[in-house]
Design a protein around this motif. Structure first.
Motif, PDB file in Angstrom:
ATOM      1  N   ARG A   3      44.514  39.202  51.632  1.00 20.64           N
ATOM      2  CA  ARG A   3      43.978  40.337  52.392  1.00 20.64           C
ATOM      3  C   ARG A   3      43.347  41.354  51.447  1.00 20.64           C
ATOM      4  O   ARG A   3      43.697  41.455  50.284  1.00 20.64           O
ATOM      5  CB  ARG A   3      45.091  41.022  53.180  1.00 20.64           C
ATOM      6  N   GLN A   4      42.423  42.134  51.998  1.00 18.37           N
ATOM      7  CA  GLN A   4      41.804  43.216  51.244  1.00 18.37           C
ATOM      8  C   GLN A   4      41.885  44.508  52.044  1.00 18.37           C
ATOM      9  O   GLN A   4      41.888  44.499  53.286  1.00 18.37           O
ATOM     10  CB  GLN A   4      40.337  42.896  50.931  1.00 18.37           C
ATOM     11  N   ASN A   5      41.958  45.609  51.312  1.00 20.10           N
ATOM     12  CA  ASN A   5      41.927  46.891  52.000  1.00 20.10           C
ATOM     13  C   ASN A   5      40.479  47.356  52.177  1.00 20.10           C
ATOM     14  O   ASN A   5      39.536  46.615  51.876  1.00 20.10           O
ATOM     15  CB  ASN A   5      42.768  47.929  51.246  1.00 20.10           C
ATOM     16  N   GLU A   6      40.329  48.604  52.621  1.00 17.12           N
ATOM     17  CA  GLU A   6      38.985  49.087  52.916  1.00 17.12           C
ATOM     18  C   GLU A   6      38.130  49.271  51.667  1.00 17.12           C
ATOM     19  O   GLU A   6      36.907  49.463  51.769  1.00 17.12           O
ATOM     20  CB  GLU A   6      39.047  50.415  53.693  1.00 17.12           C
ATOM     21  N   TYR A   7      38.761  49.186  50.482  1.00 20.34           N
ATOM     22  CA  TYR A   7      38.014  49.317  49.234  1.00 20.34           C
ATOM     23  C   TYR A   7      37.703  47.966  48.591  1.00 20.34           C
ATOM     24  O   TYR A   7      37.183  47.900  47.475  1.00 20.34           O
ATOM     25  CB  TYR A   7      38.802  50.172  48.242  1.00 20.34           C
ATOM     26  N   GLY A   8      38.059  46.888  49.300  1.00 21.39           N
ATOM     27  CA  GLY A   8      37.822  45.561  48.767  1.00 21.39           C
ATOM     28  C   GLY A   8      38.848  45.111  47.747  1.00 21.39           C
ATOM     29  O   GLY A   8      38.646  44.118  47.049  1.00 21.39           O
ATOM     30  N   GLN A   9      39.971  45.833  47.670  1.00 22.04           N
ATOM     31  CA  GLN A   9      41.028  45.471  46.724  1.00 22.04           C
ATOM     32  C   GLN A   9      42.011  44.510  47.378  1.00 22.04           C
ATOM     33  O   GLN A   9      42.360  44.672  48.554  1.00 22.04           O
ATOM     34  CB  GLN A   9      41.787  46.731  46.279  1.00 22.04           C
ATOM     35  N   PRO A  10      42.479  43.496  46.637  1.00 21.55           N
ATOM     36  CA  PRO A  10      43.461  42.571  47.213  1.00 21.55           C
ATOM     37  C   PRO A  10      44.800  43.268  47.414  1.00 21.55           C
ATOM     38  O   PRO A  10      45.260  44.023  46.546  1.00 21.55           O
ATOM     39  CB  PRO A  10      43.563  41.460  46.166  1.00 21.55           C
ATOM     40  N   ILE A  11      45.431  43.027  48.567  1.00 24.74           N
ATOM     41  CA  ILE A  11      46.731  43.628  48.886  1.00 24.74           C
ATOM     42  C   ILE A  11      47.650  42.562  49.473  1.00 24.74           C
ATOM     43  O   ILE A  11      47.198  41.526  49.966  1.00 24.74           O
ATOM     44  CB  ILE A  11      46.602  44.808  49.876  1.00 24.74           C
ATOM     45  N   GLY A  12      48.929  42.828  49.398  1.00 24.05           N
ATOM     46  CA  GLY A  12      49.926  41.868  49.861  1.00 24.05           C
ATOM     47  C   GLY A  12      50.008  41.768  51.374  1.00 24.05           C
ATOM     48  O   GLY A  12      49.489  42.607  52.119  1.00 24.05           O
ATOM     49  N   ASP A  13      50.682  40.708  51.823  1.00 28.22           N
ATOM     50  CA  ASP A  13      50.890  40.499  53.253  1.00 28.22           C
ATOM     51  C   ASP A  13      51.788  41.592  53.829  1.00 28.22           C
ATOM     52  O   ASP A  13      52.647  42.140  53.127  1.00 28.22           O
ATOM     53  CB  ASP A  13      51.537  39.139  53.501  1.00 28.22           C
ATOM     54  N   PRO A  14      51.632  41.906  55.109  1.00 27.54           N
ATOM     55  CA  PRO A  14      52.506  42.901  55.736  1.00 27.54           C
ATOM     56  C   PRO A  14      53.950  42.396  55.777  1.00 27.54           C
ATOM     57  O   PRO A  14      54.198  41.198  55.890  1.00 27.54           O
ATOM     58  CB  PRO A  14      51.925  43.062  57.137  1.00 27.54           C
ATOM     59  N   VAL A  15      54.882  43.304  55.668  1.00 28.57           N
ATOM     60  CA  VAL A  15      56.309  42.979  55.687  1.00 28.57           C
ATOM     61  C   VAL A  15      56.934  43.642  56.912  1.00 28.57           C
ATOM     62  O   VAL A  15      56.893  44.872  57.041  1.00 28.57           O
ATOM     63  CB  VAL A  15      57.017  43.458  54.406  1.00 28.57           C
ATOM     64  N   PRO A  16      57.503  42.844  57.820  1.00 28.81           N
ATOM     65  CA  PRO A  16      58.123  43.437  59.004  1.00 28.81           C
ATOM     66  C   PRO A  16      59.392  44.194  58.647  1.00 28.81           C
ATOM     67  O   PRO A  16      60.142  43.814  57.757  1.00 28.81           O
ATOM     68  CB  PRO A  16      58.423  42.216  59.882  1.00 28.81           C
ATOM     69  N   GLY A  17      59.648  45.272  59.345  1.00 28.39           N
ATOM     70  CA  GLY A  17      60.864  46.076  59.157  1.00 28.39           C
ATOM     71  C   GLY A  17      61.948  45.625  60.106  1.00 28.39           C
ATOM     72  O   GLY A  17      61.846  44.572  60.724  1.00 28.39           O
TER      73      GLY A  17
END
Length: 230
Positions: A3-17
């Motif tokens: 996944r990428q954020n709005e700046y095009g940086q790679p970010i991790g998968d969402p983690v459920p709480g």
């Protein structure tokens, strides 16, 4: 795909709480071949006798405490350990309720959902038994299924070949060695790190369940097929 954020940086998968995850309770874990109960000072005599029945003291080599020649010295350690919340120590009982070993949850991090198993000291009678494998399975089940932890760790002295073999057999993945991570008993310890993560757990749980089934053992108690967690 990462996944990428709005700046095009790679970010991790969402983690459920939710976080933090619950802390492990001081309560029994029961299986087919035995159970784990919170360590209690009343267990000290039988545990000391179980360890003393071994042909030598090698079970203590890679532990930070012991060996204990005298029961009273071991009882003092149990008295203190039984009051600890981290490590949270358990006694392993067989089907006849004989105390035969200990293990603990430690380095408990509910905020991150990470927990470690350690301080494992199985007596000579427990080694290579269904009870020893089931004890580890019960602790994994509590961590993943009951408490919802994301990561389950195993760490040991990098020179402790039996512990490394056990970790791999039980489904842990080797992640690396931390050089000069600590010292104990007057000597250096390089620490080998292993883990199981929650996405791996369903397949590992299914294999433990298959292996522990009575149908996997012959009339003499020998396994028909080995545990294959990887």
């Amino acid at each position: 795909m990462t996944r990428q954020n709005e700046y095009g940086q790679p970010i991790g998968d969402p983690v459920p709480g939710p976080f933090p995850r619950p802390r492990p309770p001081r309560s029994e874990m029961s299986g087919r071949y035995g159970r784990l109960v919170p360590l209690d000072p009343s267990h000290a005599p039988a545990l000391h006798a179980a360890y003393a029945s071994a042909p030598d003291g090698r079970v203590w080599t890679y532990l930070p405490n012991g060996p204990y020649e005298h029961e009273n010295d071991y009882a003092e350690w149990v008295e203190q350990a039984a009051r600890s919340d981290d490590p949270l120590h358990f006694t392993v009982l067989d089907r006849e309720d004989r105390p035969l070993g200990t293990a603990s949850f430690l380095r408990i991090d509910p905020g991150a959902g990470v927990i470690e198993v350690g301080f494992i000291n199985f007596s000579y009678q427990m080694q290579r038994s269904r009870l020893s494998t089931e004890a580890m399975f019960l602790m994994m089940t509590r961590a993943f299924d009951e408490l919802g932890y994301r990561r389950y760790e195993w760490k040991c002295d990098a020179l402790n070949a039996p512990s490394i073999t056990a970790a791999k057999r039980l489904g842990f993945t080797y992640e690396g060695t931390f050089r000069q991570a600590t010292h104990y008993k007057g000597r250096n310890r390089d620490t080998a790190w292993f883990s199981i993560i929650d996405s791996e757990w369903p397949a590992i749980r299914a294999e433990f369940t298959r292996w522990l089934d009575p149908g996997n053992f012959d009339n003499d108690g020998h396994q028909m097929t080995p545990l294959k967690t990887r």
